[in-house]
Write an enzyme that holds these catalytic residues in place. Structure first.
Site, PDB file in Angstrom:
ATOM      1  N   SER A   1      -0.418   1.609  -7.530  1.00 61.80           N
ATOM      2  CA  SER A   1      -0.939   2.223  -6.301  1.00 61.80           C
ATOM      3  C   SER A   1       0.133   2.892  -5.440  1.00 61.80           C
ATOM      4  O   SER A   1      -0.224   3.617  -4.505  1.00 61.80           O
ATOM      5  CB  SER A   1      -1.662   1.181  -5.457  1.00 61.80           C
ATOM      6  OG  SER A   1      -2.860   0.811  -6.079  1.00 61.80           O
TER       7      SER A   1
ATOM      8  N   LYS B   1      -0.253   6.532  -5.050  1.00 60.68           N
ATOM      9  CA  LYS B   1      -1.262   7.117  -4.157  1.00 60.68           C
ATOM     10  C   LYS B   1      -0.631   7.853  -2.973  1.00 60.68           C
ATOM     11  O   LYS B   1      -1.249   8.742  -2.381  1.00 60.68           O
ATOM     12  CB  LYS B   1      -2.237   6.027  -3.688  1.00 60.68           C
ATOM     13  CG  LYS B   1      -3.033   5.430  -4.854  1.00 60.68           C
ATOM     14  CD  LYS B   1      -3.828   4.189  -4.459  1.00 60.68           C
ATOM     15  CE  LYS B   1      -4.535   3.580  -5.669  1.00 60.68           C
ATOM     16  NZ  LYS B   1      -5.216   2.303  -5.339  1.00 60.68           N
TER      17      LYS B   1
ATOM     18  N   TYR C   1      -6.803   9.476 -12.288  1.00 54.06           N
ATOM     19  CA  TYR C   1      -6.412   8.282 -11.511  1.00 54.06           C
ATOM     20  C   TYR C   1      -5.644   7.270 -12.369  1.00 54.06           C
ATOM     21  O   TYR C   1      -4.569   6.807 -11.989  1.00 54.06           O
ATOM     22  CB  TYR C   1      -7.692   7.648 -10.926  1.00 54.06           C
ATOM     23  CG  TYR C   1      -7.453   6.330 -10.240  1.00 54.06           C
ATOM     24  CD1 TYR C   1      -6.938   6.286  -8.946  1.00 54.06           C
ATOM     25  CD2 TYR C   1      -7.724   5.126 -10.892  1.00 54.06           C
ATOM     26  CE1 TYR C   1      -6.706   5.062  -8.317  1.00 54.06           C
ATOM     27  CE2 TYR C   1      -7.496   3.915 -10.272  1.00 54.06           C
ATOM     28  CZ  TYR C   1      -6.985   3.885  -8.992  1.00 54.06           C
ATOM     29  OH  TYR C   1      -6.734   2.682  -8.377  1.00 54.06           O
TER      30      TYR C   1
ATOM     31  N   TYR D   1      -3.492  -2.867   1.882  1.00 53.89           N
ATOM     32  CA  TYR D   1      -4.897  -3.315   1.837  1.00 53.89           C
ATOM     33  C   TYR D   1      -5.171  -4.360   2.918  1.00 53.89           C
ATOM     34  O   TYR D   1      -4.757  -4.170   4.055  1.00 53.89           O
ATOM     35  CB  TYR D   1      -5.241  -3.828   0.420  1.00 53.89           C
ATOM     36  CG  TYR D   1      -4.737  -2.872  -0.619  1.00 53.89           C
ATOM     37  CD1 TYR D   1      -5.346  -1.633  -0.770  1.00 53.89           C
ATOM     38  CD2 TYR D   1      -3.614  -3.143  -1.393  1.00 53.89           C
ATOM     39  CE1 TYR D   1      -4.860  -0.713  -1.684  1.00 53.89           C
ATOM     40  CE2 TYR D   1      -3.127  -2.224  -2.311  1.00 53.89           C
ATOM     41  CZ  TYR D   1      -3.755  -1.026  -2.442  1.00 53.89           C
ATOM     42  OH  TYR D   1      -3.278  -0.119  -3.324  1.00 53.89           O
TER      43      TYR D   1
ATOM     44  N   VAL E   1       0.150  -2.826  -7.763  1.00 51.62           N
ATOM     45  CA  VAL E   1      -0.152  -4.080  -8.436  1.00 51.62           C
ATOM     46  C   VAL E   1       0.833  -4.360  -9.596  1.00 51.62           C
ATOM     47  O   VAL E   1       0.850  -5.461 -10.156  1.00 51.62           O
ATOM     48  CB  VAL E   1      -1.643  -4.060  -8.856  1.00 51.62           C
ATOM     49  CG1 VAL E   1      -1.842  -3.302 -10.141  1.00 51.62           C
ATOM     50  CG2 VAL E   1      -2.241  -5.426  -8.912  1.00 51.62           C
TER      51      VAL E   1
HETATM   52  O1  DON Z   1      -7.018   0.698  -9.916  1.00 48.50           O
HETATM   53  C1  DON Z   1      -6.322  -0.296  -9.993  1.00 48.50           C
HETATM   54  O2  DON Z   1      -6.797  -1.409  -9.890  1.00 48.50           O
HETATM   55  C2  DON Z   1      -4.832  -0.107 -10.241  1.00 48.50           C
HETATM   56  N1  DON Z   1      -4.598   1.066 -11.046  1.00 48.50           N
HETATM   57  C3  DON Z   1      -4.070   0.055  -8.958  1.00 48.50           C
HETATM   58  C4  DON Z   1      -4.294  -1.050  -7.962  1.00 48.50           C
HETATM   59  C5  DON Z   1      -3.112  -1.387  -7.169  1.00 48.50           C
HETATM   60  O3  DON Z   1      -1.995  -1.069  -7.500  1.00 48.50           O
HETATM   61  C6  DON Z   1      -3.332  -2.258  -5.993  1.00 48.50           C
HETATM   62  N2  DON Z   1      -2.075  -2.583  -5.371  1.00 48.50           N
HETATM   63  N3  DON Z   1      -1.565  -3.490  -4.934  1.00 48.50           N
END
Ligand code: DON
Length: 309
Positions: free
Chosen positions: A64, A67, A191, A243, A261
């Protein structure tokens, strides 16, 4: 105040020793294979110093954190029209939550939760095939970091696509409200691939330089975005970048940050430095556990805070 080299070395030494490292994400199977003992940290200062400690040159999945870069690119394309399709409020919900979308007619709360970033991917797809949009994002990140060795980890992207049921649900749901111009499958292809960009702490801190320097690359003086846009991106990182843990990160660290993540965090000290930290184990909000603690310690040691007088 210690020298930055000393502070980074101290923080890295302490974090490497700790046993309370959080849990590596396993819902993307490929991420579950990463060694939780890794720890890296990098600072790139506006006056051009690059300071590294620990595993700062080992690439990891930025997830993320990407983003921030896709939002920057999309704002460059469509400007403030983007805000008709994505909000600017903290969600107070987990990054992959669907609950607010029904009440808010398919308009995601902000561009950093998954739903918001999928809309941003949809915006970047306009006039392109997915592979062109993905290539454009990768080239933009390479340009920001001044490093064309940065790649997308196709295995991570495939692993996420194979298990991405929640993201498919979010995309389909938004499509039903008319907030995706392309087929969900195509927006998600973009994405998943930008989330699978692999970067080291050094590369990530380099890519964040423009945000620490009012929108300009401090090495070349060239403008990437306007000063106003850099400030606003920092505001979104502070309020939404972690978040439902964003308030706590702001409280403890006091600078804008964006987590992924994969265990990475990009932190911005406006006017001073761009920071990147990586520790794969996550806390209960899905943000790097030791990464957050490391940034909290570093900010305290260096007296860094956007609220500092
Ligand atoms: O869409 C997802 O779940 C992952 N590609 C990215 C989520 C993420 O990195 C949340 N961050 N802490």
């Amino acid at each position: 105040m210690p020298e930055l080299e000393q502070a980074l070395a101290e923080v890295a030494a302490e974090m490497t020793e700790r046993s309370d490292r959080g849990d590596v994400a396993t819902y993307i199977p490929q991420l579950g294979k990463v060694d939780p003992k890794k720890f890296g940290i990098a600072a790139v200062t506006n006056d051009g110093r690059i300071i590294l400690a620990g595993d700062a040159d080992q690439p990891f999945s930025i997830q993320s954190v990407s983003k921030v870069f896709t939002l920057t690119l999309a704002l460059g394309k469509v400007g403030d029209a983007l805000w008709q399709r994505v909000g600017r409020e903290p969600s107070g919900n987990p990054f992959n939550s669907i609950v607010q979308l029904e009440h808010e007619s398919g308009i995601p709360r902000n561009p950093f939760i998954n739903a918001g970033a999928i809309v941003v991917s949809d915006i970047l797809l306009a006039g392109h095939q997915p592979r062109e949009a993905i290539g454009e994002i990768l080239r933009f990140v390479q340009f920001l970091a001044d490093d064309n060795t940065i790649i997308i980890d196709r295995e991570v992207a495939a692993s996420e696509r194979a298990t991405g049921y929640r993201n498919f649900a979010l995309a389909n749901y938004m499509k039903s409200f008319g907030n995706l111009d392309h087929e969900p499958e195509l927006a998600l292809g973009v994405y998943f691939h930008h989330c699978a960009i692999a970067m080291s702490c050094r590369q990530l801190a380099m890519a964040g330089r423009f945000l620490a320097n009012g929108g300009r690359n401090p090495a070349t003086g060239l403008s990437v975005v306007s000063t106003e846009r850099a400030r606003r991106t920092g505001a979104l990182m502070l309020t939404c970048g972690h978040y439902d843990g964003s308030g706590d990160f702001a409280f403890r660290v006091g600078i804008p940050g964006k987590s992924g993540v994969g265990g990475g965090i990009l932190g911005i000290v406006p006017g001073v430095a761009s920071l990147a930290v990586w520790s794969p184990g996550l806390n209960e909000n899905g943000n790097s556990k030791l990464g957050s603690i490391a940034l909290e310690k570093l900010a305290r040691m260096m007296n860094w805070s956007i609220f500092a007088p």
